[in-house]
Write an enzyme that holds these catalytic residues in place. Structure first.
Site: not given
Ligand code: ATP
Ligand code: MG
Length: 563
Positions: A37, A266, A276
């Site tokens: 996102e 994660r 974030k």
């Molecule tokens: P938000 O809380 O804004 O949704 P987010 O960390 O999920 O934050 P996204 O931009 O939706 O952010 O994440 C993009 C991709 O990265 C998603 O598929 C998410 O699952 C993955 N991702 C985010 N944080 C992690 C992490 N700490 N470890 C592994 N994958 C991650």
């Molecule tokens: Mg997300």
């Protein structure tokens, strides 16, 4: 890298599923996606997801596998184009390429809308006009089923009309939402008539003012995957409970393919916050200098810090893909960075805490030079000439007035080698009124360059140095962990209360002249002190050298009692 990355490793559970789907012919190829996102900069947790999704595509290139980069830009309020550009740059920096497969979820708004119409027509969605509070109160809990909304069984025509009017902008935000009609008694709360669309009178970075209703993530995401013919939709564990809903949308909407969602743990790191929202707060409140502050776990921060992308990718591989959530020791990442740089970084000389040494018997040219290897184990990196004259800077800690046992560097009447140059003997020193040493006097032992110590001379150490006449002033930024406790998210006073006050120290250093001319982004080892990179933003070659410490030579946290 010290371990072998070329040997076929044991497949993780996701790669096993994929190998199986290809072997059984369930799928002829694999299509994954990385769906950020654009509401912030990517961090090392995202790197794990990038390495997984793009890695799988690369490993299965023989069957035409691909990984899409898809911006999940369905929420107009928090998203900015700046983030889109930074995300693209970060994915490329890690060494991955989406080719032609760059997508924006906002390009599918019409498709989402048509799916909503389809669900209403099939009696599987309705426009809700209760307030948010009423909806919450009627949702029930784990032991009590939800109470049906008075609008739940309204005729499809009525909902279709209302949805069209929502889209046309006839309502205020919060007046109504579109809900799926699934199961109010489900033990999975996500299935209790989730919201599909809400009204938001907000400008979208891609679609402008064309829409004032926006789909929710749970509704949009499976549809995006299906539209793009994603075969395996890989996400983090918190979405496990959402999978039945994901599957419900795939079953009940007119989609062209049936992707499968698989969840993995994660990445969490010690001494690090990864949310974030918290990273945004650190940036907005000025606790750090920006999204690319070298202390942040953002990919742009790691890059500016001097972490090589290969080390980050190697680390992600080593952490592996599992179903078990846990926290990885950040020292493991630092180890990989050190290990990579040990092989790849040329050596240079810089004195971080300078103390002047006068070589009193200097009789050579006013400025001579010595030849030094650029890498101790890699002769292919060649040698360089470093100027030297009758005064040099050495590290303050390389002199002791009263040397301790096992201190083999300089002290009164002691010998030490200037790396690549002569052996010198300390003949005296000066102090200021506070007792601090201000100057060392020494003599060189002629003929000792590249030669063993003469008879009767005990010289057990070589120290780095910088010539006073030609050395250049440089700003050196010593970065340390941003937080002083292992789990900043759990700190009683909140994560901001445990910011490490010593996470950045700025030193006035002396560097060898060639280093001052290095381009921004030049990465090297400063002999005996650590790995450093010329700062991407503030370093001006030849004018104002600025170097960031990437990582110290050794893990000093154990010693400091930081762990
Ligand atoms: P938000 O809380 O804004 O949704 P987010 O960390 O999920 O934050 P996204 O931009 O939706 O952010 O994440 C993009 C991709 O990265 C998603 O598929 C998410 O699952 C993955 N991702 C985010 N944080 C992690 C992490 N700490 N470890 C592994 N994958 C991650
Ligand atoms: Mg997300």
């Amino acid at each position: 890298m010290s371990d072998s990355t070329t040997q076929p490793a044991k497949l993780d559970f996701i790669r096993e599923i994929i190998a199986d789907d290809l072997a059984t012919g369930k799928h002829a190829t694999v299509i994954t996606r990385f769906p950020p996102e654009p509401n912030g900069y990517l961090h090392i947790g995202h790197a794990k997801s990038i390495c997984l999704n793009f890695g799988i595509a690369r490993e299965n290139a023989a069957v035409g596998a691909k990984c899409h980069l898809r911006f999940d830009d369905t929420n107009p309020e928090k998203e900015e184009s700046e983030y889109v550009e930074s995300i693209k740059a970060d994915v490329k920096w890690l060494g991955f390429d989406w080719g032609d497969d760059l997508y924006f979820a906002s390009d599918y708004f019409t498709f989402f809308y048509n799916c909503a119409v389809h669900l209403i027509s099939a009696g599987k969605a309705y426009v809700e006009q209760q307030s948010a509070e009423e909806m919450r109160a009627n949702r029930g809990n784990l032991t009590t089923p939800g109470t049906p909304s008075p609008f739940r069984d309204r005729p499809a025509e009525e909902s279709l009309d209302l949805l069209a009017r929502m889209k046309a902008g006839e309502f205020k935000e919060g007046d109504c939402v579109l809900r799926a009609k699934i199961d109010l008694a489900s033990p999975n709360m996500n299935l209790r008539d989730p919201v599909l669309y809400r009204i938001m009178h907000a400008r979208h970075h891609n679609t402008g003012d064309a829409w004032c209703i926006y789909p929710l993530y749970d509704f949009a995401h499976p549809l995006e995957d299906a539209l793009e013919h994603i075969t395996h939709s890989l996400c983090t564990l918190e979405f496990e409970n959402h999978r039945p809903l994901y599957d419900w949308f795939i079953e009940n909407c007119p989609v062209p393919s049936k992707p499968r969602q698989i969840e993995f743990a994660r990445l969490n790191l010690t001494y690090t916050v990864m949310s974030k929202r918290k990273l945004l707060q650190l940036v907005q409140e000025g606790h750090v200098s920006g999204w690319n502050d070298p202390r942040l776990p953002t990919i742009s921060g790691l890059r500016r810090r001097g972490y090589p992308p290969e080390a980050v990718v190697h680390f992600c591989k080593r952490v592996g893909i599992t179903k078990f959530s846990g926290t990885t020791d950040v020292a493991l990442l630092e180890f990989d960075v050190r290990d990579f740089l040990n092989h790849s970084a040329p050596r240079r000389m810089a004195v971080l805490d300078p103390l002047k040494v006068v070589l009193e018997n200097w009789s050579a040219e006013p400025i001579a030079s010595v030849e030094v290897a650029n890498h101790p184990q890699n002769p292919e990196m060649g040698n360089r000439d470093i100027p030297i004259s009758n005064k040099v800077w050495i590290e303050r800690e390389d002199f002791m007035e009263v040397p301790e046992k096992k201190f083999f560097r300089l002290g009164p009447d002691r010998y030490v080698r200037l790396k690549g140059g002569h052996i010198i003997r300390c003949t005296g020193f000066e102090k200021d009124t506070d007792g601090a040493i201000t100057l060392i006097r020494a003599e060189i032992l002629p003929g000792t360059i590249g030669a063993d110590s003469p008879e009767g001379v005990v010289c057990k150490a070589a120290i780095h140095w910088v010539d006073v006449a030609t050395g250049v002033d440089a700003e050196v930024r010593i970065y340390d962990r941003l937080f002083s406790v292992e789990d900043p998210d759990a700190a009683e006073g909140g994560f901001l209360s445990v910011i490490n006050p010593d996470s950045l120290k700025t030193l006035a250093a002396k560097i060898e002249p060639a280093l001052a001319a290095a381009d921004a982004g030049f990465s090297c080892q400063f002999d005996r002190t650590g790995y450093f990179i010329a700062d991407a933003i503030d370093h001006q070659p030849g004018v104002k050298p600025v170097f960031n410490r990437t990582v110290a030579l050794k893990d000093s946290w154990v010693k400091k009692g930081g762990r």
